[in-house]
Design an enzyme around this catalytic site. Structure first.
Site, PDB file in Angstrom:
ATOM      1  N   GLU A 132       0.871  -1.161   0.000  1.00 18.46           N
ATOM      2  CA  GLU A 132       0.000   0.000   0.000  1.00 18.46           C
ATOM      3  C   GLU A 132       0.916   1.221   0.000  1.00 18.46           C
ATOM      4  OE1 GLU A 132      -2.726   0.346   3.310  1.00 18.46           O
ATOM      5  OE2 GLU A 132      -3.433   2.278   2.565  1.00 18.46           O
ATOM      6  N   ARG A 180       5.434 -12.637   9.679  1.00 20.51           N
ATOM      7  CA  ARG A 180       6.114 -11.405   9.290  1.00 20.51           C
ATOM      8  C   ARG A 180       7.446 -11.308  10.014  1.00 20.51           C
ATOM      9  NH1 ARG A 180       2.357  -7.486   9.302  1.00 20.51           N
ATOM     10  NH2 ARG A 180       3.785  -5.736   9.443  1.00 20.51           N
ATOM     11  N   LYS A 239       4.471   0.790   9.605  1.00 21.81           N
ATOM     12  CA  LYS A 239       4.537   2.026   8.828  1.00 21.81           C
ATOM     13  C   LYS A 239       3.979   3.209   9.611  1.00 21.81           C
ATOM     14  CE  LYS A 239       3.074   0.104   4.836  1.00 21.81           C
ATOM     15  NZ  LYS A 239       2.619   0.034   3.456  1.00 21.81           N
TER      16      LYS A 239
HETATM   17  P1  ATP Z   1       0.917  -1.664   7.925  1.00 20.13           P
HETATM   18  O1  ATP Z   1       2.172  -1.666   8.758  1.00 20.13           O
HETATM   19  O2  ATP Z   1       0.439  -0.303   7.581  1.00 20.13           O
HETATM   20  O3  ATP Z   1      -0.132  -2.639   8.357  1.00 20.13           O
HETATM   21  P2  ATP Z   1       2.010  -3.370   5.939  1.00 20.13           P
HETATM   22  O4  ATP Z   1       3.386  -3.327   6.501  1.00 20.13           O
HETATM   23  O5  ATP Z   1       1.187  -4.578   5.993  1.00 20.13           O
HETATM   24  O6  ATP Z   1       1.228  -2.159   6.504  1.00 20.13           O
HETATM   25  P3  ATP Z   1       1.687  -3.305   3.074  1.00 20.13           P
HETATM   26  O7  ATP Z   1       2.071  -2.222   2.174  1.00 20.13           O
HETATM   27  O8  ATP Z   1       0.276  -3.729   3.100  1.00 20.13           O
HETATM   28  O9  ATP Z   1       2.139  -2.826   4.488  1.00 20.13           O
HETATM   29  O10 ATP Z   1       2.631  -4.550   2.866  1.00 20.13           O
HETATM   30  C1  ATP Z   1       2.919  -5.067   1.604  1.00 20.13           C
HETATM   31  C2  ATP Z   1       3.273  -6.511   1.740  1.00 20.13           C
HETATM   32  O11 ATP Z   1       4.403  -6.658   2.584  1.00 20.13           O
HETATM   33  C3  ATP Z   1       2.153  -7.294   2.342  1.00 20.13           C
HETATM   34  O12 ATP Z   1       1.985  -8.477   1.582  1.00 20.13           O
HETATM   35  C4  ATP Z   1       2.611  -7.594   3.728  1.00 20.13           C
HETATM   36  O13 ATP Z   1       2.116  -8.814   4.166  1.00 20.13           O
HETATM   37  C5  ATP Z   1       4.129  -7.609   3.573  1.00 20.13           C
HETATM   38  N1  ATP Z   1       4.772  -7.221   4.815  1.00 20.13           N
HETATM   39  C6  ATP Z   1       4.574  -6.085   5.511  1.00 20.13           C
HETATM   40  N2  ATP Z   1       5.293  -6.064   6.636  1.00 20.13           N
HETATM   41  C7  ATP Z   1       5.990  -7.217   6.670  1.00 20.13           C
HETATM   42  C8  ATP Z   1       6.922  -7.800   7.583  1.00 20.13           C
HETATM   43  N3  ATP Z   1       7.281  -7.182   8.704  1.00 20.13           N
HETATM   44  N4  ATP Z   1       7.441  -9.004   7.271  1.00 20.13           N
HETATM   45  C9  ATP Z   1       7.088  -9.629   6.146  1.00 20.13           C
HETATM   46  N5  ATP Z   1       6.221  -9.142   5.244  1.00 20.13           N
HETATM   47  C10 ATP Z   1       5.664  -7.960   5.498  1.00 20.13           C
END
Ligand code: ATP
Ligand code: MG
Length: 559
Positions: free
Chosen positions: A32, A257, A267
């Site tokens: 996003e 994650r 974020k």
């Molecule tokens: P927020 O922190 O705002 O919830 P997000 O980190 O999930 O957002 P996205 O932009 O939706 O942000 O993430 C893009 C992709 O990266 C998604 O498929 C998410 O699952 C993956 N992702 C995000 N954070 C992690 C993490 N810490 N480890 C592994 N994958 C991640």
């Protein structure tokens, strides 16, 4: 480079065997655009792209830009740059969820026509109350029994802007008693007059994540929709939508994650650190963002190596920052040319060295790589060494310079400390030594040994440059581990950055190209900051320290 098998790859291999998706593999990374990417995203990118690459599949980069209130073009641009930098190749497949707003809308009408969606006038607060809890069933909305015609009419009027923001939503009609709360008539669309960074004011209704995401995956022909564990209990909904629509149906797989010690990977929190000026921006070298790590001096290959090392699992854990650092150390040890730099200089006068004499001594560029050759470093009567490498009253096992003690100057000579000069305040301002001319190059013909080797630069030849030393952004392993009502920011490390305005560097570093990396002997790996360095005026960031034994001795001394 072969990637170890993990449970996601096992699923992909199984699906290839059974021809579940006719032998296709197609993954995506769906950020996003509401912030910069961080090291957790790198894990997801490496996983998704790595699978596409290794199983002759395809990989899409898709912006999940369904929430106009938090999204910006700046984030889109930075994400493209970061994914490219990491080396993931989406070829021509760069997509935006907002490009699917029209088909998503059509699908919503289809659901309404099937009697599987309705327009609801409850407020968001009421919807929350009606949803119930894990232990209490939900309550049906009074608007749930609206006729197909009425729903269709209201939904069309929502779209053309007849109703104020937040006054109506479109909801799926599933089951208000479902044990999974996500299945209790979730919201598909809300009314929101916000200008979208790509579609402008064309839409005033926007789809919710769960509704949008499955459709995006389906339209793109994704085979394996890989996401993080929080979405495990959204999977029934993902499946329900695609089944009800009767469209192509990818397989959702969840993995744990990445959490990294001594930092935060949310974020929202990273944005707060930027906006609150706790750091100097998204690319501050202390940030766990890809742009921050890049500016700190991390290489894309070290980050990819890290993502492979940590693997992919089904349970959440915190990975120690040291694992990331070691991945970089291992690489830079092989590739980074060595140089000598003195961060906190102490003047050394070699009393028996001829005045005005300058020697060009040979220094090895990289002991791990013979092909890197040698370079010349100037040696003269007046030198700088680190203040830390001298003690007037040395503790036991202090093998560096001390009164009467002999040490080796790297690539140069043995010197012995003869006299300590202090100013009127009692501070040491100069140390006088003698050298043994027979030890040129660093070895004594009589095989006598010294226990310490220290680095140095010639005072007259040294160049001055700012050097920034970084430490962990947070003081504790898990910054979120705070008592109720306490903010995680109390755990920020006030000493996370130390700026040395005038470090003394060997003269060859004057021409260090912005973006180049060095090992400053005994001090760590350093990166010529690409933003702040000017031609002939480098500014260095310490990327990571060396693991050296001096640090241990120093710590022991302080105890
Ligand atoms: P927020 O922190 O705002 O919830 P997000 O980190 O999930 O957002 P996205 O932009 O939706 O942000 O993430 C893009 C992709 O990266 C998604 O498929 C998410 O699952 C993956 N992702 C995000 N954070 C992690 C993490 N810490 N480890 C592994 N994958 C991640
Ligand atoms: Mg997310």
């Amino acid at each position: 480079m072969s990637v170890p098998i993990n449970f996601v790859r096992e699923i992909v291999e199984e699906d290839l065997k059974t021809a579940k998706f006719s032998g296709r593999v197609h993954t995506r990374f769906p950020p996003e655009p509401n912030g910069y990417l961080h090291i957790g995203h790198a894990k997801s990118i490496c996983l998704n792209y790595g699978i596409a690459r290794d199983y002759q599949g395809k990989f899409n980069l898709r912006f999940d830009d369904t929430n106009p209130s938090k999204e910006e073009q700046e984030y889109v641009d930075s994400i493209i740059e970061d994914v490219r930098w990491l080396g993931a190749d989406w070829q021509e497949r760069l997509f935006y969820a907002s490009d699917y707003f029209a088909p998503m809308y059509e699908y919503a009408e289809q659901l309404i026509k099937k009697g599987k969606a309705y327009v609801c006038d409850l407020t968001s607060e009421q919807i929350r109350q009606y949803r119930g809890t894990l232990t209490q069933p939900g309550k049906e909305s009074p608007y749930r029994s609206r006729s197909l015609e009425e729903n269709l009419d209201l939904f069309r009027r929502m779209r053309v802007g007849e109703f104020p923001d937040g006054s109506k939503v479109l909801r799926a009609k599933i089951d208000m008693n479902h044990p999974n709360l996500n299945m209790r008539d979730p919201v598909l669309y809300r009314i929101l007059r916000a200008t979208h960074h790509r579609t402008g004011d064309k839409w005033c209704i926007y789809p919710m994540y769960d509704w949008a995401h499955g459709i995006e995956d389906s339209l793109e022909g994704i085979t394996h929709s890989i996401c993080t564990l929080e979405f495990e209990n959204h999977r029934p909904l993902y499946d329900w939508f695609l089944q009800e629509l009767g469209v192509y149906h990818p397989r959702q797989i969840e993995f744990a994650r990445l959490n990294l010690s001594h930092t935060v990977l949310s974020k929202r929190k990273l944005l707060e650190l930027v906006n609150g000026r706790y750091v100097d921006g998204w690319d501050d070298p202390r940030m766990p963002t890809l742009s921050g790590l890049r500016r700190r001096g991390y290489t894309a290959s070290a980050i990819r190596g890290f993502c492979e090392t940590i693997g992919v699992a089904k349970f959440n854990s915190i990975i120690d920052l040291v694992v990331l650092e070691n991945s970089l150390r291992e690489e830079l040890n092989k590739t980074a040319p060595r140089a000598m730099a003195v961060l906190k200089p102490l003047k050394i006068l070699i009393t028996n060295y001829p005045e005005n004499q300058i020697e060009e001594l040979d220094a090895v560029n990289n002991p791990e790589d013979a092909s890197a050759g040698t370079r010349k470093v100037p040696f003269s009567r007046m030198l700088y060494i680190e203040q830390d490498d001298f003690r007037e009253h040395p503790p036991a096992k202090f093998f560096r310079l001390a009164p009467g003690q002999e040490v080796r100057l790297r690539y140069a000579y043995f010197i012995t400390c003869r006299e300590v000069i202090k100013n009127e305040k009692g501070d040491i301002v100069e140390v006088r030594c003698t050298y043994d001319p027979a030890t040129r190059g660093g070895d004594a013909p009589d095989r006598r040994k010294v226990k310490g080797t220290i680095h140095w630069v010639s005072a007259a030849h040294a160049i001055n440059a700012p050097v920034r030393l970084y430490d962990n952004l947070f003081n504790i392993r898990n910054p979120d581990d705070v008592a109720e009502g306490v903010d995680y920011k109390v755990n920020l490390n006030p000493q996370s950055r130390e700026v040395i305005e005038k470090a003394c560097l060997e003269p060859g570093l004057k021409t260090a190209a912005p973006g180049s990396r060095f090992q400053f002997e005994r001090l760590g790996y350093f990166f010529a900051d690409p933003k702040d360095s000017l031609p002939g005026k480098p500014v260095f960031n310490r990327t990571v320290t060396l693991r050296d034994t001096w640090a241990k001795i120093e710590r022991a001394e302080k105890k």
